[in-house]
Design a protein around this motif. Structure first.
Motif, PDB file in Angstrom:
ATOM      1  N   ASN A   1     -11.167   3.713  15.109  1.00 56.99           N
ATOM      2  CA  ASN A   1     -12.301   4.505  15.584  1.00 56.99           C
ATOM      3  C   ASN A   1     -13.383   3.636  16.211  1.00 56.99           C
ATOM      4  O   ASN A   1     -13.582   2.495  15.819  1.00 56.99           O
ATOM      5  CB  ASN A   1     -12.913   5.319  14.434  1.00 56.99           C
TER       6      ASN A   1
ATOM      7  N   CYS B   1     -26.141   1.667  11.147  1.00 55.59           N
ATOM      8  CA  CYS B   1     -25.036   2.501  10.667  1.00 55.59           C
ATOM      9  C   CYS B   1     -25.303   3.989  10.848  1.00 55.59           C
ATOM     10  O   CYS B   1     -24.390   4.745  11.165  1.00 55.59           O
ATOM     11  CB  CYS B   1     -24.746   2.199   9.201  1.00 55.59           C
TER      12      CYS B   1
ATOM     13  N   GLN C   1     -16.500   1.643  14.222  1.00 53.18           N
ATOM     14  CA  GLN C   1     -16.330   0.437  13.419  1.00 53.18           C
ATOM     15  C   GLN C   1     -17.334  -0.650  13.807  1.00 53.18           C
ATOM     16  O   GLN C   1     -17.938  -0.602  14.870  1.00 53.18           O
ATOM     17  CB  GLN C   1     -14.919  -0.097  13.585  1.00 53.18           C
TER      18      GLN C   1
ATOM     19  N   ASP D   1      -5.851  -3.081   9.718  1.00 55.40           N
ATOM     20  CA  ASP D   1      -6.795  -2.296   8.940  1.00 55.40           C
ATOM     21  C   ASP D   1      -7.034  -0.966   9.648  1.00 55.40           C
ATOM     22  O   ASP D   1      -7.392  -0.931  10.829  1.00 55.40           O
ATOM     23  CB  ASP D   1      -8.097  -3.084   8.809  1.00 55.40           C
ATOM     24  N   SER D   2      -6.854   0.135   8.935  1.00 55.78           N
ATOM     25  CA  SER D   2      -6.957   1.467   9.532  1.00 55.78           C
ATOM     26  C   SER D   2      -8.354   1.795  10.063  1.00 55.78           C
ATOM     27  O   SER D   2      -8.513   2.717  10.866  1.00 55.78           O
ATOM     28  CB  SER D   2      -6.516   2.539   8.537  1.00 55.78           C
ATOM     29  N   THR D   3      -9.373   1.041   9.661  1.00 54.07           N
ATOM     30  CA  THR D   3     -10.711   1.297  10.214  1.00 54.07           C
ATOM     31  C   THR D   3     -10.791   0.891  11.681  1.00 54.07           C
ATOM     32  O   THR D   3     -11.741   1.252  12.367  1.00 54.07           O
ATOM     33  CB  THR D   3     -11.810   0.548   9.426  1.00 54.07           C
ATOM     34  N   SER D   4      -9.787   0.183  12.168  1.00 50.04           N
ATOM     35  CA  SER D   4      -9.780  -0.261  13.554  1.00 50.04           C
ATOM     36  C   SER D   4      -9.524   0.863  14.551  1.00 50.04           C
ATOM     37  O   SER D   4      -9.614   0.643  15.751  1.00 50.04           O
ATOM     38  CB  SER D   4      -8.697  -1.332  13.761  1.00 50.04           C
TER      39      SER D   4
ATOM     40  N   THR E   1     -20.500  -4.296  17.474  1.00 52.25           N
ATOM     41  CA  THR E   1     -20.111  -2.898  17.532  1.00 52.25           C
ATOM     42  C   THR E   1     -20.089  -2.489  19.001  1.00 52.25           C
ATOM     43  O   THR E   1     -20.504  -3.242  19.872  1.00 52.25           O
ATOM     44  CB  THR E   1     -21.067  -2.024  16.695  1.00 52.25           C
TER      45      THR E   1
END
Length: 185
Positions: A163, A68, A166, A158-161, A54
Motif C-alpha cells: 500500500n 501518520c 507505508q 513484508d505485506s505492508t509493502s 514515504t
C-alpha cells in the motif's frame, strides 16, 4: 514482466522525515515529513543519513509537513517509487542483488540486518511515470514480486509493502550495505 530502462537524471518526489536516525526508527507515530525532489544519488545519501521516507500526500499541515494521521490511502497524491521491505530472506542482500532480474534501482540493508541469520533489506524501484492511486501501486508491487520469484522462488516480502500509505526507514548505521543501479521502470 517489468519493463527496464536506464535513466540517471530522473527526479524522485518523496516525503523525507524531518528527523534522522543512526539506528532503527522507534518513533514512527511522531515522524513528520516534507516533500523533497531527489535524484537517485540524492536518495542514496538520505538513506545513508538515516532519514525515513514515504510517498507524497494531499492533506498536509500549514507548515508543509505531514505525519501518520495524514499519510493515508485516501490522501495519497503520487509516487514514482515502489518500496519493498524484505524480512528474513533465505539469502543475503548481496546474493539477492546478484540473482534478481531486473535489479532494483536501490537495495539497502536495514539496521537490524545480520548477514546469514536475519537477512533484512529494502528494495526501491524508481519509475519513469507517477503512480496516482493505490490500486496501480498494488498492481506494480505484484508484477515486481512475480518477476523476483522467477529468479528467487522462495522470495517473500513484508505485506505492508503493498500500500501507498507505508513508510520506510533509511539506515544511518555503519552496518549499511547499499547497492545501486541506474535502472528505472
Amino acid at each position: 514482466m517489468v519493463m527496464l530502462m536506464t535513466n540517471s537524471g530522473i527526479q524522485i518526489a518523496l516525503g523525507v522525515s524531518t528527523t534522522h536516525y543512526t539506528g532503527k526508527c522507534s518513533e514512527w507515530g511522531k515522524l513528520r515529513y516534507t516533500t523533497h525532489n531527489l535524484d537517485i544519488n540524492g536518495l542514496v545519501e538520505k538513506i545513508k543519513q538515516g532519514y525515513c521516507f514515504t510517498h507524497t500526500f494531499n492533506s498536509i499541515s500549514a507548515d508543509g509537513t505531514w505525519g501518520c494521521k495524514e499519510k493515508t490511502i485516501k490522501n495519497f497524491k503520487s509516487t514514482n517509487t515502489i518500496f519493498i521491505d524484505v524480512d528474513n530472506s533465505s539469502i543475503t542482500a548481496t546474493n539477492f542483488f546478484a540473482s534478481v532480474s531486473p535489479q532494483p534501482t536501490i537495495l539497502y540493508t536495514t539496521p537490524s540486518n545480520i548477514d546469514g541469520e536475519k537477512n533484512r533489506f529494502r528494495l526501491i524501484y524508481v519509475y519513469e511515470c507517477h503512480i496516482t492511486d493505490n490500486e496501480t501501486y498494488r498492481h506494480e508491487v505484484a508484477k515486481i514480486s512475480k518477476s523476483i520469484q522467477a529468479s528467487i522462488p522462495d522470495f517473500i516480502f513484508d505485506s505492508t509493502s503493498v500500500n501507498v500509505s507505508q513508510q520506510m526507514g533509511g539506515n544511518g548505521s555503519e552496518n549499511c550495505l547499499l547497492l545501486t543501479t541506474q535502472n528505472t521502470f
